[in-house]
Design an enzyme around this catalytic site. Structure first.
Site, PDB file in Angstrom:
ATOM      1  N   CYS A  93       0.815  -1.219   0.000  1.00 45.47           N
ATOM      2  CA  CYS A  93       0.000   0.000   0.000  1.00 45.47           C
ATOM      3  C   CYS A  93       0.851   1.272   0.000  1.00 45.47           C
ATOM      4  CB  CYS A  93      -0.983  -0.058   1.171  1.00 45.47           C
ATOM      5  SG  CYS A  93      -2.416   1.007   0.936  1.00 45.47           S
ATOM      6  N   ARG A 127     -12.679   6.049  -0.210  1.00 44.65           N
ATOM      7  CA  ARG A 127     -11.595   5.087  -0.040  1.00 44.65           C
ATOM      8  C   ARG A 127     -12.012   3.731  -0.592  1.00 44.65           C
ATOM      9  NH1 ARG A 127      -7.539   6.964   2.874  1.00 44.65           N
ATOM     10  NH2 ARG A 127      -6.729   4.886   3.309  1.00 44.65           N
ATOM     11  N   HIS A 191      -3.271  -5.826   2.418  1.00 45.01           N
ATOM     12  CA  HIS A 191      -2.900  -5.958   3.834  1.00 45.01           C
ATOM     13  C   HIS A 191      -3.516  -7.267   4.326  1.00 45.01           C
ATOM     14  CE1 HIS A 191      -1.701  -1.691   4.468  1.00 45.01           C
ATOM     15  NE2 HIS A 191      -2.690  -1.376   3.658  1.00 45.01           N
TER      16      HIS A 191
HETATM   17  N1  GLN Z   1      -2.190   6.683   2.727  1.00 42.35           N
HETATM   18  C1  GLN Z   1      -2.304   5.873   1.562  1.00 42.35           C
HETATM   19  C2  GLN Z   1      -3.689   5.878   0.937  1.00 42.35           C
HETATM   20  O1  GLN Z   1      -4.666   6.126   1.583  1.00 42.35           O
HETATM   21  C3  GLN Z   1      -1.877   4.478   1.874  1.00 42.35           C
HETATM   22  C4  GLN Z   1      -2.828   3.765   2.819  1.00 42.35           C
HETATM   23  C5  GLN Z   1      -2.334   2.430   3.275  1.00 42.35           C
HETATM   24  O2  GLN Z   1      -1.138   2.159   3.308  1.00 42.35           O
HETATM   25  N2  GLN Z   1      -3.268   1.579   3.673  1.00 42.35           N
HETATM   26  O3  GLN Z   1      -3.804   5.594  -0.231  1.00 42.35           O
END
Ligand code: GLN
Length: 241
Positions: A93, A127, A191
């Site tokens: 990520c 998101r 993840h």
């Molecule tokens: N901050 C980054 C995003 O929101 C990565 C998030 C993450 O590593 N889960 O895309």
């Protein structure tokens, strides 16, 4: 045999169980009588990266990414040389976003990347969150990789993806691509932690690093029925009906 695993910025880049990936690599080595030394490091520390066999970078909040990038840029050339020399990298990520040219965060701020690969990531509204299933491009059996994603960033590239999205969003929610692979460097949005639920991928990384260091060609089998029960459960719950 001995492997050095550099765990980069565990205090600032570690979301949704990322640390479990490093533990998984260590245990799967240990169960086979292979010594795996974990070397965590963070801001303000200088470490001899060239002594590493496996490198792990987890995901982070936009705040964590903003804090880390200037320090990480100091390792840019060494990391590029290591990747070209077939060292094993797993970057999740935020860590994956760092391997590209830049990440434009949720506030529109530029977070420079290492520019090792030619891609950019843009934070967009909404998101991309949830369980994800992909079909891997590494010819691993089983073919599926399962994980959990939560990112605002959308990544676009023409590199070889790690997998094709079966359920979930992947790199950008549009082109069905998930992650990237170049030599033994993997970037992914998965993840979870990723490796305990995907022991075939964990062993792929371990074998690649042993091959590079010792010329090893195979690994002892382990009893993975618990790991594959977890994997199978995700497939049952989240495969498209
Ligand atoms: N901050 C980054 C995003 O929101 C990565 C998030 C993450 O590593 N889960 O895309």
């Amino acid at each position: 045999m001995e492997l050095n695993i550099f765990h980069m910025y565990p205090d600032l880049l570690n979301l949704y169980g990322d640390l479990g990936n490093v533990t998984c690599l260590k245990m799967r080595c240990q169960w086979r009588g292979i010594t795996a030394k974990i070397i965590p490091f963070s801001m303000g520390q200088e470490v001899p990266l060239e002594e590493g066999d496996i490198f792990f970078i987890g995901g982070g909040s936009d705040r964590g990414q903003n804090m880390v990038y200037s320090h990480l840029l100091g390792y840019r050339q060494t990391m590029e040389d290591l990747i070209e020399d077939d060292a094993v990298f797993l970057s999740i990520c935020g860590g994956y976003q760092f391997l590209g040219d830049k990440y434009i965060d949720a506030e529109g701020k530029d977070v420079p990347g290492l520019g090792i690969f030619d891609y950019e990531t843009f934070s967009e509204e909404g998101r991309l969150i949830g369980n994800i299933i992909t079909k891997n491009n590494l010819k691993l059996k089983p073919e599926t990789l399962v994980g959990f994603e939560n990112h605002g960033g959308r990544t676009y590239h023409d590199l070889k993806p790690l997998g094709t999205v079966i359920a979930g969003q992947g790199n950008n929610g549009k082109d069905q691509k998930e992650g990237m692979v170049y030599k033994n460097c993997i970037g992914t949005y998965l993840h979870g932690p990723l490796l305990p639920k995907n022991p075939h991928l964990a062993d792929y990384l371990i074998l690649k690093s042993l091959k590079r260091k010792y010329g090893a060609c195979n690994l002892d089998e382990l009893d993975d029925h618990l790991e594959y029960t977890a994997h199978q459960k995700v497939l049952e719950l989240y495969s498209p009906k």
